[in-house]
Design an enzyme around this catalytic site. Structure first.
Site, PDB file in Angstrom:
ATOM      1  N   GLU A  32      34.841  45.362  -6.565  1.00  0.00           N
ATOM      2  CA  GLU A  32      35.431  44.418  -5.617  1.00  0.00           C
ATOM      3  C   GLU A  32      35.069  44.862  -4.201  1.00  0.00           C
ATOM      4  O   GLU A  32      34.583  44.084  -3.396  1.00  0.00           O
ATOM      5  CB  GLU A  32      36.953  44.341  -5.786  1.00  0.00           C
ATOM      6  CG  GLU A  32      37.592  43.353  -4.802  1.00  0.00           C
ATOM      7  CD  GLU A  32      39.069  43.088  -5.031  1.00  0.00           C
ATOM      8  OE1 GLU A  32      39.575  43.346  -6.134  1.00  0.00           O
ATOM      9  OE2 GLU A  32      39.722  42.606  -4.088  1.00  0.00           O
ATOM     10  N   ARG A  70      50.775  45.081  -4.053  1.00  0.00           N
ATOM     11  CA  ARG A  70      50.980  44.539  -5.404  1.00  0.00           C
ATOM     12  C   ARG A  70      51.918  45.447  -6.208  1.00  0.00           C
ATOM     13  O   ARG A  70      52.678  44.969  -7.053  1.00  0.00           O
ATOM     14  CB  ARG A  70      49.649  44.312  -6.135  1.00  0.00           C
ATOM     15  CG  ARG A  70      49.806  43.593  -7.470  1.00  0.00           C
ATOM     16  CD  ARG A  70      48.487  43.160  -8.086  1.00  0.00           C
ATOM     17  NE  ARG A  70      47.975  41.928  -7.508  1.00  0.00           N
ATOM     18  CZ  ARG A  70      48.346  40.699  -7.873  1.00  0.00           C
ATOM     19  NH1 ARG A  70      49.215  40.521  -8.849  1.00  0.00           N
ATOM     20  NH2 ARG A  70      47.842  39.638  -7.289  1.00  0.00           N
ATOM     21  N   ALA A 130      41.768  39.512  -8.913  1.00  0.00           N
ATOM     22  CA  ALA A 130      43.153  39.054  -8.988  1.00  0.00           C
ATOM     23  C   ALA A 130      43.370  38.066 -10.141  1.00  0.00           C
ATOM     24  O   ALA A 130      44.278  37.237 -10.092  1.00  0.00           O
ATOM     25  CB  ALA A 130      43.606  38.453  -7.654  1.00  0.00           C
ATOM     26  N   GLU A 155      43.865  40.375 -15.890  1.00  0.00           N
ATOM     27  CA  GLU A 155      44.578  41.631 -15.704  1.00  0.00           C
ATOM     28  C   GLU A 155      45.823  41.824 -16.563  1.00  0.00           C
ATOM     29  O   GLU A 155      46.077  42.944 -17.022  1.00  0.00           O
ATOM     30  CB  GLU A 155      44.962  41.784 -14.226  1.00  0.00           C
ATOM     31  CG  GLU A 155      43.750  41.933 -13.333  1.00  0.00           C
ATOM     32  CD  GLU A 155      44.104  41.852 -11.869  1.00  0.00           C
ATOM     33  OE1 GLU A 155      44.456  40.737 -11.415  1.00  0.00           O
ATOM     34  OE2 GLU A 155      44.061  42.875 -11.182  1.00  0.00           O
ATOM     35  N   PHE A 206      35.755  45.533 -13.533  1.00  0.00           N
ATOM     36  CA  PHE A 206      37.162  45.956 -13.667  1.00  0.00           C
ATOM     37  C   PHE A 206      37.822  46.259 -12.326  1.00  0.00           C
ATOM     38  O   PHE A 206      38.803  47.014 -12.276  1.00  0.00           O
ATOM     39  CB  PHE A 206      37.280  47.166 -14.600  1.00  0.00           C
ATOM     40  CG  PHE A 206      36.595  46.988 -15.918  1.00  0.00           C
ATOM     41  CD1 PHE A 206      37.041  46.024 -16.815  1.00  0.00           C
ATOM     42  CD2 PHE A 206      35.484  47.746 -16.265  1.00  0.00           C
ATOM     43  CE1 PHE A 206      36.407  45.832 -18.028  1.00  0.00           C
ATOM     44  CE2 PHE A 206      34.835  47.550 -17.481  1.00  0.00           C
ATOM     45  CZ  PHE A 206      35.299  46.598 -18.357  1.00  0.00           C
TER      46      PHE A 206
END
Ligand code: LUZ
Ligand code: MOS
Length: 719
Positions: A226, A304, A503, A707, A222
């Site tokens: 990353e 973002r 992403a 996402e 989730f």
């Protein structure tokens, strides 16, 4: 087609980090961490820990052979603290012992003497104190001040959203093994194998080709793996480098919850200006992002946020400012949506405030301002589709909204204890890494002489089904059955310089690389088949494992074709690279076309609230989602359901509590941090895919799905 791992999972056959069988000299690594949110290290005394049973070594920063730096975008995070500590849970020493229990016991005996300093946990306080991770950034379009002067209604306010624990089922963990001549193989629980490789090489002072990183699969991530899988993987590599033995580092659930970063809490100020008819004219917003103690991915996440400041709406005059604040919490990190949910929450909150002020239903304002094809975003890109409006319209039709609203009004007029509410939540999410250079992927495809196929890419399977989709792409491109395709582990020796699987772009980019590689092999095979059959290769194709000439099946089958081609010394392997086309962004002017495309959809949510107990049920969620030409509707449906419930949890039940005086996380177990379970899930979730052909979609005209559905959950709060 079902998820490739479905049978393995239900039979317990899938291999996770702790399922590996190890050499019997395996060491377990447990870190000793800072007990203080901020302070100067006076002394680290490891002598007691070193004399504990089973302990092999206790490693502190001074033993690091290379650079003590695990930063990615900004170099501000040590692997092991040296002079200062900046958050509770910051690693200070790595204890290696024969068993996990012994390592835990010894880690408790590492004496860290700290001179405590005042800490900050609130982003606004951090901003006031000048504790910024990076200079503020502003995206703007038109003139907000001028537009505000012309508005009939202006509402302003503050909206705060909390953090969120990732709660992947498989906790953070990795192991390292010594290979020949100083090389190390790391089997890592990471979304970003290349990042682990790069940082391990940096910390150990080795070239990247001395570190091999392999990922089989993750039990969920989730976004939490990353960037933040890296320290644990690098700790394992460091332990192996120093001891020459295999080392495993796996966090306990409590450690994982207390020490690792989460979704960023945001506190935001907004001003929204509208005309009498409800048209939004001006939007001014400032986001205070709680970055935690190190930059991690915070600047990218804030970027973002800025890209999604107007949500699913068009506003002609906009000024959006993001402030990345350094606090003394564990560094906050990527989490599904990557800053966009935080932005959308503020916009939706402002719309509700305006609606209340104007005595309008929020949906009137929402509908009036939905993005249309060709509308400009504040960062210069034009919205290329019309799916926001299409999905809204279809959702209204399918829910039979008028009837539903009548029913709700009737219920509410006759019930005092319980009341029902309804909300609309449109979503529009940009697909691509906002950092343009990250939008690349590669694939290595081998066709073996028996006709079976092995595919390696940079994509990491974390339950989301990316391997299933890539296998489907390979089978479809080569014209063979799916059971011929095996998706190999994600390994840096087969797919190098990869971007993390993040992403929402994993299937798009790695799928496209796979398509290109398979396409080259197919072309060679068809050339050869042409000679074999005496046909022009242009008339040939392969379908269901048979060579088809001008529409009719030939006698030549896949397996025979492949083995004959091998004898003729034709290459049956191909490596291919894919770079998302036509995207760019210029940070000096904050303009460009950062996204390949947008994914849109609308959720209609009905809830019942018990006004005495404060409890609620989610009665029904209807979602109309734009999945393009889905490669795998079943996998996509799973992502939509999971994203919805995870988003609901964020806005309704999950709450991170910190002790104000010390910054210690109080909600560090499942007894104190409540995530939605099956009882909290909506009674009814109805998912419809939007049937409209869109421009510029992803692999085989499908659309990214990881996402965007998270943000449907925001609707529950407003309902
Ligand atoms: N990770 C990243 C992401 O590094 N850049 C992004 O733009 C992004 N977006 C969503 C999720 N992860
Ligand atoms: Mo992510 S939030 O796509 O790692």
């Amino acid at each position: 087609m079902r998820h490739l791992d479905a049978l393995l999972h239900v039979r317990g056959g899938s291999v996770f980090i702790e399922d590996h069988i190890h050499r019997d000299d395996l060491l377990h690594g447990v870190v000793a961490v800072s007990p203080a949110a901020h302070g100067k290290i006076r002394k680290i005394d490891t002598s007691a820990a070193l004399s504990m049973p089973g302990v092999q070594d206790v490693i502190t920063a001074s033993r690091i052979p290379g650079e003590n730096q695990i930063g990615n975008i900004i170099m501000d995070e040590p692997l092991l603290a040296e002079e200062e500590v900046h958050f509770i849970g910051e690693p200070v020493a790595l204890v290696l012992a024969r068993s996990r229990k012994e390592a835990e016991a010894a880690a408790n005996e590492v004496r860290i003497d700290i001179e405590e300093l005042p800490g900050i946990t609130d982003p606004r306080e951090a901003a006031k104190a000048g504790m910024l991770i990076a200079p503020p950034r502003t995206f703007s379009m038109g003139s907000v001040e001028k537009a505000l002067a012309e508005c009939d209604i202006i509402v302003s306010g503050r909206a705060d959203s909390g953090g969120q624990e990732h709660l992947y089922l498989e906790r953070q963990g990795s192991f390292a093994e010594p290979m020949e001549n100083g090389s190390i193989k790391v089997t890592a629980g990471t979304q970003g194998p290349t990042f682990v490789q790069k940082v391990a090489a940096r910390v150990l002072g080795l070239p990247m080709n001395s570190i091999q990183v392999d990922v089989i699969r993750l039990g969920g991530a989730f976004g939490g793996k990353e960037d933040q899988a890296t320290p644990w993987a690098v700790m394992a590599a460091l332990g192996t480098h120093i001891t020459g033995k295999p080392v495993q580092v796996v966090l306990s659930r409590g450690q994982d919850m207390a020490w690792t970063g989460k979704r960023h809490p945001y506190s935001s100020d907004f001003i929204l200006g509208l005309n009498k008819a409800g048209k939004m004219l001006a939007w001014k917003v400032t986001y205070y992002q709680n970055g935690g103690a190190a930059s991690d991915l915070s600047t990218a996440i804030l970027e973002r946020t800025l890209f999604h400041s107007t949500g699913s709406y068009f506003v002609p005059d906009v000024e959006a400012t993001g402030i990345c604040c350094r606090t003394n919490l564990p560094p906050n990190t990527a989490f599904r949506g990557f800053g966009a949910p935080q932005a959308m929450f503020v916009m939706e909150a402002a719309i509700r405030k305006a609606a209340a002020e104007m005595n309008l239903a929020p949906k009137i304002i929402q509908e009036k301002n939905l993005l249309r094809k060709g509308d400009s975003f504040p960062f210069g890109m034009k919205y290329g589709g019309d799916e926001v409006r299409h999905s809204w319209k279809k959702a209204v039709e399918l829910t039979e909204v008028t009837e539903q609203e009548d029913r709700i009004a009737q219920f509410n007029s006759s019930s005092t204890l319980k009341k029902k509410g309804i909300s609309f939540m449109p979503v529009c999410f940009g697909i691509s890494f906002t950092n343009t250079s990250m939008n690349q992927a590669s694939a290595l495809v081998h066709v073996y002489v028996d006709g079976s196929v092995g595919v390696s890419t940079g994509a990491v399977e974390m339950g989301q089904g990316v391997n299933t989709k890539i296998a489907q792409v390979a089978a479809r491109t080569l014209g063979v059955n799916l059971d011929r395709i095996k998706i190999e582990t994600t390994n840096t020796t087969r797919a190098a310089n990869t971007s993390p699987t993040a992403a929402s772009s994993g299937a798009d980019m790695n799928g496209n690389a796979t398509r290109i590689a398979c396409g080259h092999i197919l072309k060679r095979l068809l050339m050869f088949a042409g000679t074999e059959l005496g046909e022009s290769p242009g008339r040939l194709k392969i379908k269901d494992g048979t060579v088809i000439a001008d529409g009719s099946p030939s006698s030549l089958k896949w397996q025979e074709l492949v083995s004959k081609a091998y004898v003729e010394r034709i290459s049956l392997s191909c490596q291919a690279h894919y770079a998302t086309p036509d995207i760019h962004f210029d940070k000096t002017v904050e303009k460009g076309r950062p996204f390949a495309y947008h994914v849109a959809g609308t959720a209609v949510t009905e809830v019942t609230l018990d006004r005495l107990r404060g409890t609620f049920t989610v009665d029904r969620v209807l979602i109309v989602h734009d999945g393009g030409d889905s490669i795998n509707p079943l996998v996509d449906r799973g992502q939509i359901q999971g994203g919805l419930v995870q988003g609901m949890g964020w806005v309704t039940m999950e709450e991170l509590k910190y002790e104000p005086s010390s910054g210690r996380l109080l909600s560090d177990s499942l007894a104190t941090y409540k995530v939605p379970d099956i009882m909290a899930a909506p009674e009814e979730v109805e998912i419809h895919f939007l049937e409209c052909r869109s421009q510029n979609a992803g692999i085989y005209n499908s659309k990214a799905v990881g996402e965007p559905p998270f943000m449907y959950g925001i609707g529950t709060y407003f309902a």
